[in-house]
Design an enzyme around this catalytic site. Structure first.
Site, short mmCIF file in Angstrom:
data_model
loop_
_atom_site.label_atom_id
_atom_site.label_comp_id
_atom_site.label_asym_id
_atom_site.label_seq_id
_atom_site.Cartn_x
_atom_site.Cartn_y
_atom_site.Cartn_z
N GLY A 89 47.02 43.01 50.47
CA GLY A 89 47.25 43.80 48.88
C GLY A 89 46.01 44.20 48.46
O GLY A 89 44.88 43.88 49.25
N ASP A 98 42.38 41.52 43.66
CA ASP A 98 43.19 40.56 42.31
C ASP A 98 44.44 40.81 42.19
O ASP A 98 44.89 40.53 41.03
CB ASP A 98 42.46 41.47 41.09
CG ASP A 98 41.01 41.12 40.71
OD1 ASP A 98 40.58 40.15 41.29
OD2 ASP A 98 40.41 42.28 40.15
N ASP A 99 45.35 40.90 43.33
CA ASP A 99 46.69 40.91 43.30
C ASP A 99 47.11 39.39 43.41
O ASP A 99 48.12 39.04 43.32
CB ASP A 99 47.40 41.65 44.36
CG ASP A 99 47.33 43.16 44.18
OD1 ASP A 99 46.93 43.40 42.70
OD2 ASP A 99 47.81 44.20 44.96
N LYS A 104 46.15 37.05 46.35
CA LYS A 104 46.13 36.72 47.48
C LYS A 104 45.47 35.17 47.75
O LYS A 104 46.35 34.36 48.30
CB LYS A 104 45.32 37.57 48.59
CG LYS A 104 46.01 39.14 48.58
CD LYS A 104 45.50 39.63 49.81
CE LYS A 104 44.08 40.17 49.19
NZ LYS A 104 43.89 40.93 47.85
N SER A 105 44.19 34.97 47.43
CA SER A 105 43.82 33.75 47.68
C SER A 105 44.44 32.66 46.87
O SER A 105 44.55 31.70 47.26
CB SER A 105 42.12 33.87 47.25
OG SER A 105 41.46 34.96 48.22
N THR A 159 43.42 37.71 53.89
CA THR A 159 42.55 38.94 54.06
C THR A 159 41.88 39.69 52.59
O THR A 159 42.45 39.49 51.67
CB THR A 159 43.20 39.95 54.99
OG1 THR A 159 44.36 40.65 53.93
CG2 THR A 159 43.96 39.42 56.14
N ASN A 219 53.94 39.62 42.45
CA ASN A 219 53.09 38.51 41.94
C ASN A 219 52.94 38.83 40.54
O ASN A 219 53.04 40.09 39.93
CB ASN A 219 51.98 38.34 42.41
CG ASN A 219 51.45 36.83 42.08
OD1 ASN A 219 51.89 35.91 41.69
ND2 ASN A 219 49.92 36.85 42.42
N LYS A 220 52.63 37.85 39.73
CA LYS A 220 51.92 37.84 38.42
C LYS A 220 53.23 38.03 37.43
O LYS A 220 53.08 38.86 36.39
CB LYS A 220 51.01 38.67 38.00
CG LYS A 220 49.72 38.52 38.81
CD LYS A 220 48.48 39.11 38.37
CE LYS A 220 47.27 38.68 39.66
NZ LYS A 220 46.01 39.34 39.03
N SER A 234 18.58 68.77 73.58
CA SER A 234 19.15 67.65 73.48
C SER A 234 18.67 66.52 72.87
O SER A 234 18.04 65.65 73.32
CB SER A 234 19.27 67.24 75.24
OG SER A 234 18.03 67.33 75.78
#
Lengths: 610, 301
Positions: free
Chosen positions: A10, A13-14, A16-17, A90, A144-145, A521
């Protein structure tokens, strides 16, 4: 007990951690000494005021804790009564998308975090697409939140519907939305929060405990790529590898792809003991009844199966390098246990993350996703990625820097291979050259525009001709007026320009001629690509070394003047790079040698072998 | 129908695949051998990966001079029984200067006798793939590391620029001077290690089992008086207590825990109910937050 591998993804700041920290805490995987350290760190780096900042349990790098962001994947382990879990947390930032792909490649399911206040974002879409591309089949949308939107059911339903609209065409097997608050643990393990009674579905842990695991490779036919040929002494020859699908038993008739040769399984060794049967996922060693030729990258299959090798594929690609994809440039592909040369023969389209549109593209840049055609330098056994992750997932590696450039998944082989067969001819290159009383080879002159390549090439050909050799010159300017007149001067066109002339030179050498190629080349990689088309000793690289200021002074064709004025774009040496050879076979410094002397010197070097 | 859902079988198969990949890719591989429980598991996995052939790389033990005597005895016994190639290495500079954990402190001792010694040993032999027994559940910077972890010349780890590692497509390509650290048991937890040791009946150093041992208590940690080199503080008297070790390192730097666990089953029971992490007994981890990451960047495992 089963193990479920999942990722959390995601946008930044959503939460995850924080969610993972909370999962570890709730399942008693955080030890007292770690909690003490966490309390101390929360005071220094925490973003939650007086409360424990669970994200700090997971963000293990100093830079992550300082910046309060996740840079790389963290793997964590926990278990409930019902299941064991390996979770990969992630990064949400777009610049670390490649790390998200790393985690998704081995995951069964994904928890996609959404901030209830922000709803579905670009990064939500990007991560959904990458997760799907890499075989994740179940997504839980963790909204979340919820505490920050007063547990609004309407807001939750909006987000659920919004995401469903986007995700429907992706073909994800199941999508489940769960409203949560990672910060206080609502609906993570326990349900029934007073404000969220309207939600009747499972808690996050309940969902994780019951979603089906794995993609059932066991039910599929037997396939095992050979990883290692184990021959410690003349009496033992075994083939080690990990079963990609199905099972194999002693006495089974097997076949090896691509050769198609068959035999029977005499022994199966698992660890230090013999066993009767091996199943998908196990690392074993097979011993066969017959002495057949098998090497790393070959694939064992059941006798009745056919695994048609191919060298042309359509594939999905996630580009992971700062250096953009160049169609036509030679890369290395690692596909199961095979390592081969590969070029992207065509970029079919790039996917617009937000709109799902297929856009025409000449390149793929960092974090871009596209569909391409691949052309390998040999036939390889494979499976479509949707059939088998192990036999259909690949990476592309840079030949010079060894950087991992891209991850890809095979969609299907291109039919060309089935219909085009290499026609074996009776008269060989050697025979053709012998008739001309010479040995065929390619003399490749590289250098800046105006360095004197064409003049020297012309003199070399005259000298060789006088010696009775059969020659031909491929000159840059001349070829660009015919065969390559559709190509311009941008990097991808220059790459294709060289690829074509190298192939033509190869055909002429095959015809028994001595070919003199006189092309700027400018890129090392393309000259190396040309060299690899030829046999050992057939390719002689000559560096016509004239300093830029001298070329510019001479400016025979007036091109430097135009380039300086800006009338000519992408001019080598001015606004397009020239990469001099590191170790040319012959090095001509024109400052100290006339064209006539240079040509004589080259012919002197060549005649003994010609 | 058999199915490979048993957790330990899955971990074992993955580790064996990784070890075989090293054997194929490396021109000069080596496996770190620290004599502890994780090394004992790795040794068994290496035997399995190449059976009936021998382990196709040597084992390297960095001897700081401060290992418990039982550890050295165990190491030599294993080598006799299994017959692997064993290289032991001690930092000659550190030895000459008498660097030790007691007068120089844990940070200097670890830096010179472990990290610097490791770099010296790897450089001296020119090892290009170095297999280590680190696990991701041990410490949070370890949780971030790849299985095939690229090292720039000088053994530097850049945690912000790790190669993407998808599926089991390990990118093992390196240029001269560069190297790769390989962690085959990345995905094992402490509980998995013990369960596997029990299932496979893998021999381990007796210090892991509880026994009456002479210890002194310092800053809340139980330090075993392994030999006469540990200077006792004023009024300090070693007392016999039932203790065991959850991890084994250099002896004054590894604290014991009180325990009655004298069998593997009891140890597993204890590990599953533990409220302290296993590295809690490792003094070096407490040299400041992020200290492990810093040590890793400098070349420590």
């Amino acid at each position: 007990m089963q193990t479920l591998r999942f990722i959390t993804c995601g946008s930044v700041d959503d939460g995850k951690s924080t969610l993972i920290g909370r999962l570890l805490y709730e399942t008693k995987k955080v030890f007292e000494d770690q909690l003490t350290a966490l309390a101390a760190e929360s005071r220094v780096h925490g973003t939650q005021g007086e409360r424990l900042d669970f994200a700090l349990l997971v963000d293990g790098l100093a830079a992550e804790r300082e910046q309060g962001i996740t840079i790389d994947v963290a793997y964590r382990y926990f278990a409930t009564e019902k299941r064991r879990f390996i979770v990969a947390d992630t990064p949400g930032h777009e610049q670390y998308t490649r790390n998200m792909a790393t985690a998704a490649s081995t995951a069964d399911v994904a928890i996609l975090l959404i901030d209830a206040r922000k709803g579905v974002l670009v990064q939500t879409r990007r991560h959904s697409r990458i997760a799907r591309l890499l075989g994740v089949r179940h997504i839980v949308l963790a909204v979340n939140k919820m505490d920050l939107v007063d547990w609004s059911e309407a807001r939750f339903k909006d987000i659920e519907a919004d995401y469903a609209r986007f995700a429907e065409p992706l073909g994800i097997q199941s999508i489940t939305a769960i409203p949560i608050a990672a910060i206080d643990g609502t609906n993570i393990v326990e349900r029934g929060h007073a404000e969220a009674l309207w939600y009747k579905g499972p808690s996050l842990i309940e969902w994780l405990e019951t979603i089906p695991v794995g993609d059932d490779q066991l039910a599929k036919p037997f396939a095992m790529p050979v990883q290692w040929v184990n021959r410690p002494n003349p009496d033992f020859r075994g083939f080690s590898g990990r079963l990609a699908s199905g099972s194999v038993s002693i006495g089974d008739a097997v076949r090896v792809a691509p050769s198609g040769v068959g035999s029977h399984v005499r022994r199966i060794i698992n660890g230090m003991a013999d066993t009767n049967k091996a199943v998908a996922g196990q690392s074993v060693t097979l011993v066969l009844d017959d002495e057949i030729d098998v090497s790393r990258g070959d694939v064992f299959v059941g006798e009745t199966q056919t695994i048609t090798p191919a060298d042309q594929f359509e594939a999905n690609l996630v580009w992971m390098s700062d250096k953009p994809l160049q169609a036509g440039r030679a890369y290395i592909i690692q596909l199961h246990r095979i390592s081969a040369g590969v070029t992207v023969s065509r970029i079919k389209y790039r996917v617009a993350i937000n709109t799902e549109e297929h856009l025409a593209a000449e390149t793929l840049a960092l974090n871009e996703i596209g569909v391409v055609n691949l052309s390998l330098d040999r036939l390889v056994p494979y499976a479509a990625y949707d059939e088998n992750r192990m036999l259909g997932g690949f990476i592309l590696v840079d030949r010079i820097t060894n950087e991992t450039l891209a991850a890809g998944t095979i969609r299907h082989a291109l039919k060309r291979t089935d219909n085009l067969h290499w026609q074996a001819l009776d008269i060989t290159k050697k025979a053709r050259a012998a008739l001309k009383h010479q040995k065929a080879f390619c003399l490749w002159l590289t250098g800046l525009s105006g360095s004197g390549k064409s003049t020297i090439a012309n003199l070399v050909e005259k000298n060789l001709h006088a010696e009775g050799r059969h020659t031909y010159i491929l000159d840059g300017d001349n070829i660009r007026q015919g065969l390559n007149r559709d190509l311009g001067f941008k990097e991808s066109d220059r790459v294709e320009n060289i690829r074509r002339v190298a192939e033509v030179a190869k055909l002429m050498v095959d015809a028994g001629l001595i070919v003199i190629v006189s092309f700027i080349s400018p890129y090392r990689e393309e000259r190396d690509m040309a060299r690899r088309l030829f046999e050992e000793g057939e390719f002689v690289e000559v560096f016509v070394d004239t300093p830029l200021d001298l070329c510019e002074q001479r400016d025979v064709k007036g091109l430097y003047a135009k380039a300086r004025k800006g009338d000519l774009k992408n001019f080598t040496g001015i606004d397009s790079p020239y990469e001099p050879p590191h170790a040319p076979d012959i090095h001509i410094k024109t400052e100290s040698m006339t064209a006539i002397n240079s040509a004589e010197y080259i012919v002197e070097q060549l005649l003994p072998k010609a | 129908m058999i199915e490979i859902t048993e957790h330990l079988d899955m971990l074992e198969a993955e580790s064996i695949e990784i070890l075989r990949e090293v054997a194929f890719a490396a021109s000069k591989p080596v496996m770190m051998y620290s004599i502890g429980k994780d090394s004992s598991v790795m040794l068994r996995l290496a035997q399995k990966a190449f059976y009936p052939g021998p382990i196709p790389f040597p084992l390297l033990h960095i001897d700081t001079g401060w290992k418990f005597p039982e550890m050295i005895a165990f190491r030599d016994q294993m080598q006799r029984e299994i017959g692997f190639d064993l290289i032991t290495y001690t930092n000659p500079r550190g030895a000459a200067e008498g660097i030790n954990p007691i007068s120089h402190g844990s940070a200097v001792h670890t830096d010179v006798m472990k990290t610097e010694a490791l770099r010296q040993a790897l450089d001296a032999h020119g090892f290009d793939h170095v297999i280590g027994g680190a696990r991701r559940d041990e410490e949070k910077s370890r949780a971030k590391e790849r299985i095939f972890s690229f090292r720039a010349p000088g053994h530097r780890w850049d945690p912000k620029a790790q190669r993407p590692e998808l599926w089991t497509q390990y990118n093992t390509r390196i240029k001269p001077g560069e190297s790769i650290r390989v962690f085959p048991i990345s995905n094992w937890t402490e509980a998995d290690i013990w369960a596997y040791i029990a299932r496979e009946q893998i021999p381990i150093v007796p210090l892991y089992y509880a026994a009456p041992r002479p210890v002194v208590e310092r800053s809340g940690q139980l330090i075993m008086v392994a030999d006469e080199r540990l200077p006792l503080l004023r009024d300090e008297v070693p007392v016999m207590r039932y203790v065991r070790f959850r991890t084994l390192g250099c002896y004054p730097l590894t604290a014991a825990v009180e325990s009655d666990a004298t069998t593997l089953d009891q140890i597993i029971h204890e590990v599953l109910g533990a409220t302290q992490s296993e590295r809690q007994g490792r003094i070096i981890d407490h040299d400041g937050a992020g200290s492990m990451e810093r040590k890793k960047q400098e070349g420590y495992f």
